[in-house]
Write a protein that holds these residues in place. Sequence first.
Motif, short mmCIF file in Angstrom:
data_model
loop_
_atom_site.label_atom_id
_atom_site.label_comp_id
_atom_site.label_asym_id
_atom_site.label_seq_id
_atom_site.Cartn_x
_atom_site.Cartn_y
_atom_site.Cartn_z
N ALA A 170 0.81 -1.21 0.00
CA ALA A 170 0.00 0.00 0.00
C ALA A 170 0.85 1.27 0.00
N GLY A 171 2.00 1.23 0.62
CA GLY A 171 2.83 2.43 0.69
C GLY A 171 3.85 2.55 -0.42
N VAL A 172 3.85 1.63 -1.38
CA VAL A 172 4.88 1.64 -2.42
C VAL A 172 4.62 2.68 -3.50
N PRO A 173 3.39 2.82 -4.06
CA PRO A 173 3.19 3.79 -5.14
C PRO A 173 3.61 5.20 -4.73
N GLY A 174 4.50 5.78 -5.52
CA GLY A 174 4.97 7.13 -5.27
C GLY A 174 6.04 7.24 -4.20
N SER A 175 6.59 6.12 -3.73
CA SER A 175 7.56 6.16 -2.63
C SER A 175 8.97 6.48 -3.09
N GLY A 176 9.20 6.62 -4.40
CA GLY A 176 10.50 7.03 -4.90
C GLY A 176 11.53 5.91 -4.95
N MET A 177 12.80 6.31 -4.91
CA MET A 177 13.91 5.37 -5.01
C MET A 177 14.29 4.85 -3.64
N ILE A 178 14.50 3.54 -3.54
CA ILE A 178 15.03 2.92 -2.33
C ILE A 178 16.09 1.91 -2.77
N ASP A 179 17.27 2.03 -2.17
CA ASP A 179 18.39 1.15 -2.51
C ASP A 179 18.63 1.13 -4.02
N GLY A 180 18.43 2.29 -4.67
CA GLY A 180 18.71 2.42 -6.09
C GLY A 180 17.64 1.87 -7.01
N VAL A 181 16.47 1.48 -6.48
CA VAL A 181 15.40 0.92 -7.31
C VAL A 181 14.15 1.77 -7.13
N ASP A 182 13.58 2.26 -8.27
CA ASP A 182 12.41 3.11 -8.20
C ASP A 182 11.16 2.28 -7.89
N TRP A 183 10.11 2.97 -7.42
CA TRP A 183 8.94 2.25 -6.91
C TRP A 183 8.22 1.39 -7.96
N PRO A 184 8.12 1.80 -9.26
CA PRO A 184 7.43 0.91 -10.21
C PRO A 184 8.11 -0.46 -10.35
N LEU A 185 9.45 -0.46 -10.34
CA LEU A 185 10.15 -1.73 -10.46
C LEU A 185 9.95 -2.59 -9.22
N ARG A 186 9.96 -1.98 -8.04
CA ARG A 186 9.73 -2.75 -6.82
C ARG A 186 8.31 -3.32 -6.79
N LEU A 187 7.35 -2.52 -7.26
CA LEU A 187 5.97 -2.99 -7.29
C LEU A 187 5.79 -4.12 -8.29
N LEU A 188 6.42 -4.00 -9.46
CA LEU A 188 6.32 -5.07 -10.46
C LEU A 188 6.95 -6.36 -9.95
N GLY A 189 8.07 -6.24 -9.23
CA GLY A 189 8.68 -7.44 -8.66
C GLY A 189 7.75 -8.14 -7.69
N ALA A 190 7.06 -7.35 -6.85
CA ALA A 190 6.11 -7.93 -5.92
C ALA A 190 4.93 -8.55 -6.64
N PHE A 191 4.46 -7.89 -7.72
CA PHE A 191 3.38 -8.48 -8.53
C PHE A 191 3.80 -9.81 -9.12
N GLY A 192 5.06 -9.89 -9.55
CA GLY A 192 5.55 -11.15 -10.13
C GLY A 192 5.55 -12.28 -9.13
N ARG A 193 5.93 -11.98 -7.87
CA ARG A 193 5.91 -13.03 -6.85
C ARG A 193 4.48 -13.46 -6.52
N LEU A 194 3.53 -12.52 -6.55
CA LEU A 194 2.12 -12.89 -6.35
C LEU A 194 1.62 -13.78 -7.49
N GLN A 195 2.00 -13.44 -8.73
CA GLN A 195 1.58 -14.27 -9.86
C GLN A 195 2.19 -15.67 -9.76
N LEU A 196 3.41 -15.75 -9.25
CA LEU A 196 4.05 -17.06 -9.08
C LEU A 196 3.28 -17.89 -8.05
N MET A 197 2.74 -17.25 -7.02
CA MET A 197 1.93 -17.96 -6.04
C MET A 197 0.65 -18.49 -6.68
#
Length: 453
Positions: A192-219
């Motif tokens: 819930a807090g990821v959209p618009g949260s900016g860069m963390i550890d060199g990774v912008d929020w859309p990429l972090r969100l897509l990675g999480a979506f990928g793990r959900l799809q794998l489930m």
Amino acid sequence: MQFSRELILQQAPDDASAKAAQGLRNVAKWQSLGANELALWGECKGSGSKPYQVQIDLSALAFKCSCPSRKFPCKHGLALALIRAEQSSAFTDAELPVWVGEWLEGRQQRAEKQEQKKATATARKSPEDAALPTKRLERMAAGLDELERWLQDQVAQGLAGLLGNEGALERLAARMIDAQLPGVAYRLRQLAGVPGSGMIDGVDWPLRLLGAFGRLQLMIDGFRRFDSLPPDARADLSQALGLPLSKDEVLGQGELCRDEWQVLGQRVEEEERLWLRRVWLLGLNTGRVALVQDFAHGSQRFEQVFLTGSVIAAELAFYPGAHPQRALLTNSPELRERAIEAPPSPVRVALAELAAALAANPWQPLRPLRVDDGVPERTPDHGWVLRVPGQDADGAMPLRLDERDGWVLCALAGGRPLRLFGEWHLGVDGCHLRPLTAWQERALVWAVQENAE
């Protein structure tokens, strides 16, 4: 069992507890001090009319104190251990008082019950024999179908549509609870807090969100072919969906491993008066790393105390999985006096082991990581990092540290490699190492302090 003053103070939950414990080393503040081969005990004068009854089980280093403190060990337990380490002559050899004997007897009875549970659990059903009710499976399947449609819509419409609409993730998480998928709901709430949260550890929020979506799809994909998965993969997926095994099932189905375990580090977290403790152990003979996780609620305290850097003899039952990590103690641990002989762990080996573990179970957000050849540094662009000599900051490992601990580690390292142990976090807030302990030449030189108030 003898411990140095430094080792005892490293177990303090915070600086205030350590300072207070040192102030209680004056034996004049104790009405009685006793010891035998089983335990230490004492009565410490407090603010009330009755002294605090403090006791330590020497076989497993378990503490108990009648004071109301929520810290563990409390200042009275630490002080009792310090007096034993520095002023052993202050203790009298005596018979156990009734209150100490009753506590030790209760611990023994609980240990015997645990052994009985372990003996009977082997007759329980295996994971292959266990089956969920048909109605629950139907609810779960319908919930995952809805989740897949939602994920596809977000990707098709663009992730920017979630900006300012974080409530959509909360509403979807509530529907996953209705579908009896608590593990999925937990992951959605974290997003819930990821959209618009900016860069963390060199990774912008859309990429972090897509990675999480990928793990959900794998489930989702794994659930649909659940019956064809190997047993270990089914166990991992079940836990990720929110269907963990009970302790009795772990004792009956999990792999048993007896070893001498070095306490590598520990962390305590609190949320809404629920206390979670993670204790990381390294098998000195098997080389295995285990996570012992337990909980305390409200005014309850963890009865078993683990001294970071100490060695215990114990048998563990590992939760089934493709890369087993979490484990249960099947008996009361016994302290051992043994030189630390942990094998070396250069960063390349550590990262290869981490990659293998994540490939085996991509839904595990925490993994242990021990690196021998890293140098902690503060960089203007990346914050705290762990750099391997010869590698630039862009290729360094991100560290999650507060400023004080970061500068302490820099001072300890002095520009030279330092052995660090910590938890590797793979989540929506980026990938980073959260150090728990630091070592130099087999000696524990730093441990993160947790305020347990």
